[in-house]
Write an enzyme that holds these catalytic residues in place. Structure first.
Site, PDB file in Angstrom:
ATOM      1  N   SER A   1      -4.086   1.094   6.299  1.00 43.10           N
ATOM      2  CA  SER A   1      -4.653   0.670   5.014  1.00 43.10           C
ATOM      3  C   SER A   1      -5.643   1.649   4.409  1.00 43.10           C
ATOM      4  CB  SER A   1      -5.326  -0.703   5.161  1.00 43.10           C
ATOM      5  OG  SER A   1      -4.362  -1.729   5.165  1.00 43.10           O
TER       6      SER A   1
ATOM      7  N   LYS B   1      -5.001   3.014   0.945  1.00 39.94           N
ATOM      8  CA  LYS B   1      -5.419   2.308  -0.261  1.00 39.94           C
ATOM      9  C   LYS B   1      -6.491   3.097  -1.018  1.00 39.94           C
ATOM     10  CE  LYS B   1      -4.298  -2.467   1.080  1.00 39.94           C
ATOM     11  NZ  LYS B   1      -3.904  -2.531   2.488  1.00 39.94           N
TER      12      LYS B   1
ATOM     13  N   SER C   1      -8.823  -5.415   1.703  1.00 38.57           N
ATOM     14  CA  SER C   1      -7.573  -4.788   2.135  1.00 38.57           C
ATOM     15  C   SER C   1      -6.344  -5.653   1.882  1.00 38.57           C
ATOM     16  CB  SER C   1      -7.645  -4.430   3.631  1.00 38.57           C
ATOM     17  OG  SER C   1      -6.772  -3.383   3.943  1.00 38.57           O
TER      18      SER C   1
END
Length: 435
Positions: A143, A146, A198
């Protein structure tokens, strides 16, 4: 913020959502092998002695370690992309072409217990790389990718635009913040869910506005190339593993540095908690009721536990393991630290990051093993790295005392009380003299 206060935030958020799974990053279930938060809050007990992974032989110079599941198997009729070319000379300087631990002259021994297979510490403002381990080795970002999605999407989307949640958003694999079909969300709220919690459902809602997952991934990869992040290739907007997914400790720190030129990004990585909208009852589900809004908390423990923390981004998948990137400020120096393929042993990733930051702040002035390209800042010298908002004081505000007449009355009473005390003291003094 203290551990106790952070625990209260999480407990309140969990109760507010009415969900049984709270991953530490979002208010939705975390499925095995999917991008999202650190998978547990307690390091597993083990009798196996811990050893820091050795990368001296450059095992990940070309591609990330072999996957342990089928997440990177290409779709039928498609082929896995070829490995990314290796720049020669290495981006950032000759020393950054090394694969083991790379330290500046005069550096003290590294702190013990750094389980990250690759890591880097760099100056957020000057771009000087202070120290690293396998900086250009290729690993999966989970993640933390991102950060790149935010860099693409924040300038492209109107923050006040209201988006209606869809079932496809709600069905996103992995960590979900809790977007529901029919819910109304501003793009700023979607970015809160993306960066703070997230949410893969938020990533889906954002990528839909950018033309869908394929178009968004293409834009992310184009930006990575433009910033000279040549070890980076996104395979999904959210960080879910896919064919060709790759980044490096060097690239991750550089992408974070670029995103910090965006004031909204700097604000959200430093935000502790916000309220997130609910969504209406689904008429297709008998007896379903409206789903109320709920608070979401930042998933980065470093923000709450490290003095001077600016904020950052966490990540985890079965193949990527623990990933982390964050920044802190001390004595006017802002440093960024990135970790890839870390473990929760013997310390959690944010604790390893804290150890590396402490160590880096003690380095001799001018320490460096390389540099990071200026990226967009070089193209526009007026662009400065954004700073997070100043933390708000926790002191209670002055109570509203009402009208001006009440204010005047209070002043009269205070002044009158002072004169009364003085008069009593003088009277007591005269009586004392008479005795």
């Amino acid at each position: 913020m203290s551990n106790r206060r952070y625990s209260r935030l999480l407990a309140a958020a969990t109760l507010a959502t009415g969900l049984t799974a709270f991953s530490g990053t979002a208010f939705g279930p975390v499925l095995p092998g999917t991008a999202g938060a650190e998978p547990s809050t307690t390091a597993p007990s083990t009798t196996t002695p811990f050893t820091t992974p050795n990368t001296d032989t450059c095992p990940n110079k070309t591609t990330p370690p072999s996957p342990i599941d089928s997440s990177e198997v290409p779709e039928p009729g498609q082929q896995a992309p070829a490995a990314l070319p290796i720049p020669d000379p290495p981006i950032g300087g000759k020393r950054l072409g090394g694969c083991g631990v790379i330290l500046p002259a005069g550096a003290a021994p590294l702190p013990e217990g750094i389980s990250a297979t690759a890591w880097e510490v760099a100056d957020l403002d000057s771009g000087a790389v202070l120290a690293a381990k396998d900086p250009h080795g290729r690993y999966r970002p989970a993640s933390t990718i991102k950060v790149l999605l935010a860099a693409v999407a924040i300038p492209a989307l109107d923050l006040d635009t209201v988006v209606t949640g869809t079932q496809d958003d709600a069905n996103a694999d992995g960590t979900r913040v809790g977007i529901g079909p029919g819910g109304k969300y501003t793009n700023k709220q979607l970015f809160q869910a993306l960066i703070m919690a997230s949410g893969n459902d938020a990533a889906h809602a954002i990528s839909t506005q950018l033309g869908g997952d394929d178009a968004t991934v293409a834009k992310m990869n184009a930006m990575a190339k433009r910033l000279q992040a040549f070890d980076t290739r996104a395979a999904s907007p959210s960080g879910l593993d896919g064919p060709g997914m790759s980044t490096s400790a060097y690239d991750l720190a550089m992408l974070f540095r670029h995103s910090m030129t965006l004031p909204l990004f700097a604000e959200l990585i430093h935000t502790e908690q916000v309220d997130f909208p609910g969504f209406p009852a689904d008429p297709k589900i008998p007896g379903d009721k409206d789903h109320p809004g709920f608070p979401i908390a930042n998933d980065n423990h470093l923000l709450f536990e490290y003095d001077g923390a600016i904020g950052g981004k966490t990540g985890y998948t079965d193949d990527a393991r623990q990933t982390f990137v964050a920044a802190a400020e001390r004595n006017g120096r802002r440093y960024v630290v990135s970790l890839l393929k870390a473990d929760v042993r013997p310390f959690r990733p944010w604790e390893q990051a804290a150890k590396l930051l402490d160590w880096a702040y003690a380095l001799p002035a001018g320490s460096s093993i390389g540099t990071m390209p200026d990226g967009s800042a070089a193209a526009n010298p007026s662009v400065a790295l954004a700073s997070p908002p100043a933390p708000q004081s926790e002191a209670a505000p002055e109570p509203d005392t009402g009208s001006g007449d009440h204010q005047d009355l209070r002043t009269v009473l205070i002044v009158g009380g002072v004169f009364l005390v003085v008069a009593l003291l003088l009277a007591a003094r005269r009586l004392s003299r008479r005795r």
